[in-house]
Design a protein around this motif. Structure first.
Motif, PDB file in Angstrom:
ATOM      1  N   GLY A  78      17.761 -44.770 -23.991  1.00 43.00           N
ATOM      2  CA  GLY A  78      17.555 -46.064 -24.629  1.00 43.00           C
ATOM      3  C   GLY A  78      17.010 -47.132 -23.690  1.00 43.00           C
ATOM      4  O   GLY A  78      16.907 -48.289 -24.070  1.00 43.00           O
ATOM      5  N   VAL A  79      16.634 -46.755 -22.457  1.00 45.35           N
ATOM      6  CA  VAL A  79      16.068 -47.728 -21.511  1.00 45.35           C
ATOM      7  C   VAL A  79      14.568 -47.874 -21.786  1.00 45.35           C
ATOM      8  O   VAL A  79      13.863 -46.873 -21.871  1.00 45.35           O
ATOM      9  N   PRO A  80      14.093 -49.118 -21.942  1.00 44.69           N
ATOM     10  CA  PRO A  80      12.656 -49.282 -22.174  1.00 44.69           C
ATOM     11  C   PRO A  80      11.843 -49.074 -20.894  1.00 44.69           C
ATOM     12  O   PRO A  80      12.210 -49.585 -19.844  1.00 44.69           O
ATOM     13  N   ILE A  81      10.785 -48.284 -20.954  1.00 47.48           N
ATOM     14  CA  ILE A  81       9.846 -48.176 -19.839  1.00 47.48           C
ATOM     15  C   ILE A  81       8.593 -48.914 -20.297  1.00 47.48           C
ATOM     16  O   ILE A  81       7.976 -48.545 -21.297  1.00 47.48           O
ATOM     17  N   GLU A  82       8.252 -49.986 -19.561  1.00 46.53           N
ATOM     18  CA  GLU A  82       7.083 -50.781 -19.957  1.00 46.53           C
ATOM     19  C   GLU A  82       5.808 -50.016 -19.638  1.00 46.53           C
ATOM     20  O   GLU A  82       5.635 -49.564 -18.521  1.00 46.53           O
ATOM     21  N   THR A  83       4.944 -49.848 -20.630  1.00 48.70           N
ATOM     22  CA  THR A  83       3.645 -49.219 -20.382  1.00 48.70           C
ATOM     23  C   THR A  83       2.583 -50.076 -21.052  1.00 48.70           C
ATOM     24  O   THR A  83       2.908 -50.902 -21.916  1.00 48.70           O
ATOM     25  N   PRO A  84       1.309 -49.893 -20.654  1.00 52.19           N
ATOM     26  CA  PRO A  84       0.256 -50.724 -21.249  1.00 52.19           C
ATOM     27  C   PRO A  84       0.150 -50.524 -22.762  1.00 52.19           C
ATOM     28  O   PRO A  84      -0.397 -51.367 -23.456  1.00 52.19           O
ATOM     29  N   ILE A  85       0.667 -49.395 -23.288  1.00 50.95           N
ATOM     30  CA  ILE A  85       0.554 -49.201 -24.737  1.00 50.95           C
ATOM     31  C   ILE A  85       1.823 -49.622 -25.474  1.00 50.95           C
ATOM     32  O   ILE A  85       1.934 -49.463 -26.680  1.00 50.95           O
ATOM     33  N   GLY A  86       2.778 -50.181 -24.763  1.00 51.01           N
ATOM     34  CA  GLY A  86       4.019 -50.648 -25.392  1.00 51.01           C
ATOM     35  C   GLY A  86       5.223 -49.981 -24.750  1.00 51.01           C
ATOM     36  O   GLY A  86       5.072 -49.102 -23.903  1.00 51.01           O
ATOM     37  N   ASN A  87       6.420 -50.413 -25.143  1.00 48.38           N
ATOM     38  CA  ASN A  87       7.640 -49.850 -24.557  1.00 48.38           C
ATOM     39  C   ASN A  87       7.880 -48.433 -25.049  1.00 48.38           C
ATOM     40  O   ASN A  87       7.782 -48.152 -26.243  1.00 48.38           O
ATOM     41  N   ILE A  88       8.204 -47.556 -24.086  1.00 48.19           N
ATOM     42  CA  ILE A  88       8.603 -46.206 -24.449  1.00 48.19           C
ATOM     43  C   ILE A  88      10.060 -46.067 -24.017  1.00 48.19           C
ATOM     44  O   ILE A  88      10.408 -46.387 -22.883  1.00 48.19           O
ATOM     45  N   TYR A  89      10.929 -45.674 -24.935  1.00 43.43           N
ATOM     46  CA  TYR A  89      12.362 -45.619 -24.632  1.00 43.43           C
ATOM     47  C   TYR A  89      12.772 -44.227 -24.190  1.00 43.43           C
ATOM     48  O   TYR A  89      12.340 -43.226 -24.785  1.00 43.43           O
ATOM     49  N   SER A  90      13.620 -44.185 -23.156  1.00 38.11           N
ATOM     50  CA  SER A  90      14.100 -42.889 -22.692  1.00 38.11           C
ATOM     51  C   SER A  90      15.078 -42.337 -23.732  1.00 38.11           C
ATOM     52  O   SER A  90      15.600 -43.078 -24.567  1.00 38.11           O
ATOM     53  N   THR A  91      15.304 -41.030 -23.656  1.00 37.90           N
ATOM     54  CA  THR A  91      16.111 -40.363 -24.687  1.00 37.90           C
ATOM     55  C   THR A  91      17.472 -39.938 -24.130  1.00 37.90           C
ATOM     56  O   THR A  91      17.697 -39.985 -22.926  1.00 37.90           O
ATOM     57  N   ASN A  92      18.343 -39.516 -25.010  1.00 34.15           N
ATOM     58  CA  ASN A  92      19.650 -38.992 -24.651  1.00 34.15           C
ATOM     59  C   ASN A  92      19.443 -37.592 -24.051  1.00 34.15           C
ATOM     60  O   ASN A  92      18.888 -36.716 -24.709  1.00 34.15           O
ATOM     61  N   ILE A  93      19.857 -37.389 -22.797  1.00 35.33           N
ATOM     62  CA  ILE A  93      19.704 -36.049 -22.201  1.00 35.33           C
ATOM     63  C   ILE A  93      21.069 -35.455 -21.836  1.00 35.33           C
ATOM     64  O   ILE A  93      21.185 -34.620 -20.960  1.00 35.33           O
ATOM     65  N   THR A  94      22.120 -35.923 -22.533  1.00 39.24           N
ATOM     66  CA  THR A  94      23.432 -35.279 -22.373  1.00 39.24           C
ATOM     67  C   THR A  94      23.397 -33.989 -23.220  1.00 39.24           C
ATOM     68  O   THR A  94      22.498 -33.816 -24.046  1.00 39.24           O
ATOM     69  N   PRO A  95      24.403 -33.085 -23.022  1.00 40.99           N
ATOM     70  CA  PRO A  95      24.355 -31.819 -23.782  1.00 40.99           C
ATOM     71  C   PRO A  95      24.722 -31.944 -25.258  1.00 40.99           C
ATOM     72  O   PRO A  95      25.138 -30.964 -25.872  1.00 40.99           O
ATOM     73  N   SER A  96      24.579 -33.126 -25.858  1.00 43.52           N
ATOM     74  CA  SER A  96      24.830 -33.266 -27.292  1.00 43.52           C
ATOM     75  C   SER A  96      23.811 -32.417 -28.058  1.00 43.52           C
ATOM     76  O   SER A  96      22.610 -32.513 -27.809  1.00 43.52           O
ATOM     77  N   LYS A  97      24.303 -31.599 -29.002  1.00 46.36           N
ATOM     78  CA  LYS A  97      23.381 -30.735 -29.748  1.00 46.36           C
ATOM     79  C   LYS A  97      22.564 -31.546 -30.747  1.00 46.36           C
ATOM     80  O   LYS A  97      21.431 -31.221 -31.061  1.00 46.36           O
ATOM     81  N   LYS A  98      23.147 -32.620 -31.239  1.00 47.35           N
ATOM     82  CA  LYS A  98      22.468 -33.395 -32.263  1.00 47.35           C
ATOM     83  C   LYS A  98      21.506 -34.421 -31.656  1.00 47.35           C
ATOM     84  O   LYS A  98      20.374 -34.577 -32.115  1.00 47.35           O
ATOM     85  N   GLY A 100      21.051 -34.989 -28.050  1.00 48.14           N
ATOM     86  CA  GLY A 100      20.628 -34.789 -26.669  1.00 48.14           C
ATOM     87  C   GLY A 100      19.874 -33.493 -26.478  1.00 48.14           C
ATOM     88  O   GLY A 100      19.109 -33.076 -27.350  1.00 48.14           O
ATOM     89  N   ILE A 101      20.110 -32.841 -25.321  1.00 47.89           N
ATOM     90  CA  ILE A 101      19.370 -31.620 -25.036  1.00 47.89           C
ATOM     91  C   ILE A 101      20.296 -30.389 -25.074  1.00 47.89           C
ATOM     92  O   ILE A 101      20.056 -29.395 -24.407  1.00 47.89           O
ATOM     93  N   GLY A 102      21.347 -30.490 -25.917  1.00 45.67           N
ATOM     94  CA  GLY A 102      22.330 -29.414 -26.022  1.00 45.67           C
ATOM     95  C   GLY A 102      21.748 -28.084 -26.495  1.00 45.67           C
ATOM     96  O   GLY A 102      22.320 -27.031 -26.234  1.00 45.67           O
ATOM     97  N   ASN A 103      20.614 -28.141 -27.186  1.00 46.33           N
ATOM     98  CA  ASN A 103      20.022 -26.880 -27.661  1.00 46.33           C
ATOM     99  C   ASN A 103      18.968 -26.336 -26.703  1.00 46.33           C
ATOM    100  O   ASN A 103      18.353 -25.303 -26.987  1.00 46.33           O
ATOM    101  N   TYR A 104      18.707 -27.047 -25.616  1.00 46.85           N
ATOM    102  CA  TYR A 104      17.675 -26.590 -24.665  1.00 46.85           C
ATOM    103  C   TYR A 104      18.095 -25.297 -23.976  1.00 46.85           C
ATOM    104  O   TYR A 104      19.239 -25.138 -23.565  1.00 46.85           O
ATOM    105  N   THR A 105      17.127 -24.383 -23.807  1.00 47.69           N
ATOM    106  CA  THR A 105      17.333 -23.261 -22.881  1.00 47.69           C
ATOM    107  C   THR A 105      16.794 -23.720 -21.531  1.00 47.69           C
ATOM    108  O   THR A 105      16.136 -24.765 -21.428  1.00 47.69           O
ATOM    109  N   GLU A 106      17.034 -22.905 -20.504  1.00 49.58           N
ATOM    110  CA  GLU A 106      16.507 -23.270 -19.189  1.00 49.58           C
ATOM    111  C   GLU A 106      14.973 -23.332 -19.229  1.00 49.58           C
ATOM    112  O   GLU A 106      14.349 -24.194 -18.609  1.00 49.58           O
ATOM    113  N   ALA A 107      14.383 -22.416 -20.008  1.00 51.26           N
ATOM    114  CA  ALA A 107      12.918 -22.411 -20.126  1.00 51.26           C
ATOM    115  C   ALA A 107      12.422 -23.693 -20.801  1.00 51.26           C
ATOM    116  O   ALA A 107      11.375 -24.243 -20.428  1.00 51.26           O
TER     117      ALA A 107
END
Ligand code: HEC
Ligand code: HEC
Ligand code: HEC
Length: 460
Positions: A78-98, A100-107
């Motif tokens: 949820g942190v805004p990263i200022e870019t010339p095309i507008g704010n891009i917000y970072s995402t939840n990367i905790t292991p939440s399946k819903k 975050g990245i809980g469904n990610y494999t290592e690949a």
């Protein structure tokens, strides 16, 4: 039965990182530095004996890659990263399946970090995958193990990215990637230490995302590698070894000290974005890794820019008013009371709210930075004597700090406020000149109200 590494994670972790209790650090070039001149490293808050050695190594890799700076301390995003095309917000990367990245494999994680490709969508390069492109398999595995141990945050970030058409077409990034990934090139002829430094600077720490200017497509301009770039209201200076415009006059130990503590006496103070890089990342690095980066930064091509640094002329710098804290504070209190009275009287008398440069400094700045520029001794404010940001030929960075303030991560004390609302451009110009001459040791300074107006306009 648990593997040995799980039984003795602390031990294997220290071995993996080379954190042995030796008293000297021997560098590849044969120079040896006494360890007591290095400020000791703070232990990693995200390392736990309950986790595997691999996960704990991943905790260190996450520090070196500064994931927290953008995804927050708890990785909830949820942190805004200022870019010339507008704010891009970072995402939840905790292991939440819903959320975050809980469904990610290592690949999946490997693809996201190296190619900017999340399962199902393309990631915007506000996430520094053009730098992470070079991550080793080992480091990705360690990160993967670590992120599974991170406490789950089961909710979406407060803010998410909404870009207008056609910028919301994420697959456009595929064309961009062809031109801009990877964002750096590997140099030949480096020592082993310098190779480690190159990997840290380019890939993990992604220093260039702030310090390298951008090309026309907003990718990193490889020809002007690390030579300094504007960054919102800040300027990330030239960190190539050029003597006149970069950090060529810094020793390797100077660089190590700055990355460990965020300050280098009479040279530099990390405010704003750099303070965050130090607070979340570089201060946690091992001595070996900091030395590796310093050693590498000494051998990248020196690039001269037009933003000359005026070398510190020590004899022109003020002496600290007094070594005695109590005496010093009382003396400063008198100065400040006097300055405030002068400010009010002359404002009343002239009808103009403009005073002597010294009074303006005393009234507006000295309560934090001290009458002598060495900062109030009992508060953890910045000493501003000799800083490179006030010794630049271009006053833009200094004017920006005075106009918009600074919010570094180091201070528990009040943050530096911006003065663009309370002071006129002429007054800010006058303080700027006072600070450059008195605390920067410059022979003279002629920043005008028009310069201030221009900087405020450019950075607003
Ligand atoms: C400079 C800021 C920044 C840093 C540093 C950073 N990220 Fe990101 N990251 C972002 C942003 C912004 C996004 C969302 C991009 C988008 O919406 O396309 C993102 C997205 C992601 C995604 C994709 C999530 C998804 O499924 O869409 C993953 C995975 C990720 N980051 C992991 C990491 C890890 C691991 C690190 C540290 C090694 C890290 N990030 C460091 C800014 C950053
Ligand atoms: C998020 C952006 C960002 C990142 C990432 C970043 N920097 Fe900086 N850096 C800055 C800014 C902005 C300044 C100016 C700080 C100030 O004046 O308070 C700075 C200042 C510096 C300085 C002081 C130079 C001088 O002349 O005063 C050095 C050295 C430096 N950075 C090195 C690095 C290294 C090495 C890395 C990677 C480990 C790095 N930075 C990563 C933004 C960044
Ligand atoms: C409320 C306290 C406070 C006041 C008032 C204040 N500052 Fe600061 N200033 C700070 C702090 C704290 C920092 C360090 C940045 C940080 O970490 O937040 C700082 C940083 C700076 C820097 C270093 C910027 C860099 O990173 O290179 C300069 C220069 C500076 N201040 C000048 C001034 C001037 C000039 C004034 C008066 C117009 C002023 N400050 C007023 C607290 C203050």
């Amino acid at each position: 039965m648990k593997p040995l590494s799980a039984v003795m994670p602390a031990l294997s972790f220290s071995l993996a990182l080379g954190l042995s209790l030796v008293s000297t650090v021997v560098m590849a070039e044969g120079v040896s530095l006494p360890i007591d001149t290095l400020h000791s490293r703070i232990s990693l808050p995200n390392v736990s004996p309950a986790n595997s050695a691999l996960a704990n190594r991943g905790a260190y890799v996450a520090r070196t890659a500064d994931c927290m700076a953008c995804h927050r301390e708890d990785y909830s995003g949820g942190v805004p990263i200022e870019t010339p095309i507008g704010n891009i917000y970072s995402t939840n990367i905790t292991p939440s399946k819903k959320y975050g990245i809980g469904n990610y494999t290592e690949a999946d994680l490997k693809k996201a970090l190296r190619k900017g490709r999340a399962p199902g969508h393309q990631i915007y390069p506000a996430m520094p995958y053009p730098s992470y492109h070079g991550l080793t398999d080992d480091d990705v595995s360690a990160l993967f193990a670590y992120f599974q141990t991170v406490p789950i945050v089961d909710k979406p970030p407060e803010k998410t990215t909404h870009l207008p058409f056609p910028l919301n077409i994420r697959s456009l990034m595929l064309a961009w990637n062809v031109i801009n990934v990877p964002s750096t090139e590997n140099r030949s002829g480096l020592t082993q230490t310098q190779q480690r430094g190159e990997y840290l600077v380019n890939n993990l720490e992604h220093c260039g995302t702030c310090h390298t200017p951008r090309n026309l497509t907003q990718g990193l301009d490889k020809d002007r590698y690390l030579s300094g770039a504007p960054l919102g209201k800040w300027f990330a200076p030239n960190i190539t070894p050029d003597n006149d415009t970069g950090i060529g006059r810094w020793s390797e130990m100077d660089i190590v000290t700055y990355l460990r503590t965020g300050t280098l006496d009479k040279h530099a103070y990390a405010g704003g974005p750099m303070a965050e890089a130090v607070a979340h990342s570089t201060r946690y690095l091992t001595d070996e890794d900091l030395i590796a980066m310093a050693s590498y930064l000494k051998v990248v091509p020196a690039i001269k820019t037009d933003d000359y640094l005026i070398p510190v002329n020590i004899s022109r710098l003020p002496q600290p008013v007094s070594n005695s804290i109590t005496y010093n504070l009382l003396e400063q209190k008198d100065y400040l009371a006097q300055a405030k009275t002068n400010a009010v009287t002359s404002a009343n008398n002239s009808g103009l709210n403009i005073n002597s440069p010294k009074d303006l400094y005393l009234a507006n700045c000295a309560s934090c930075h001290g009458v002598d520029g060495y900062a109030q001794p009992d508060a953890r404010y910045a000493s501003i004597v000799g800083l490179s940001s006030i010794r630049r030929v271009k006053p833009d960075a200094l004017v920006g700090v005075i106009a918009f303030g600074a919010k570094g991560a180091f201070n528990t004390a009040p943050k530096m406020p911006g003065f663009s609302k309370d002071l006129s451009p002429a007054q800010i110009a006058s303080i700027t000149n006072y600070v450059r001459v008195t605390f920067g040791g410059l022979p003279n300074s002629d920043v005008s109200a028009a310069d201030v107006t221009r900087v405020i306009k450019e950075k607003s």
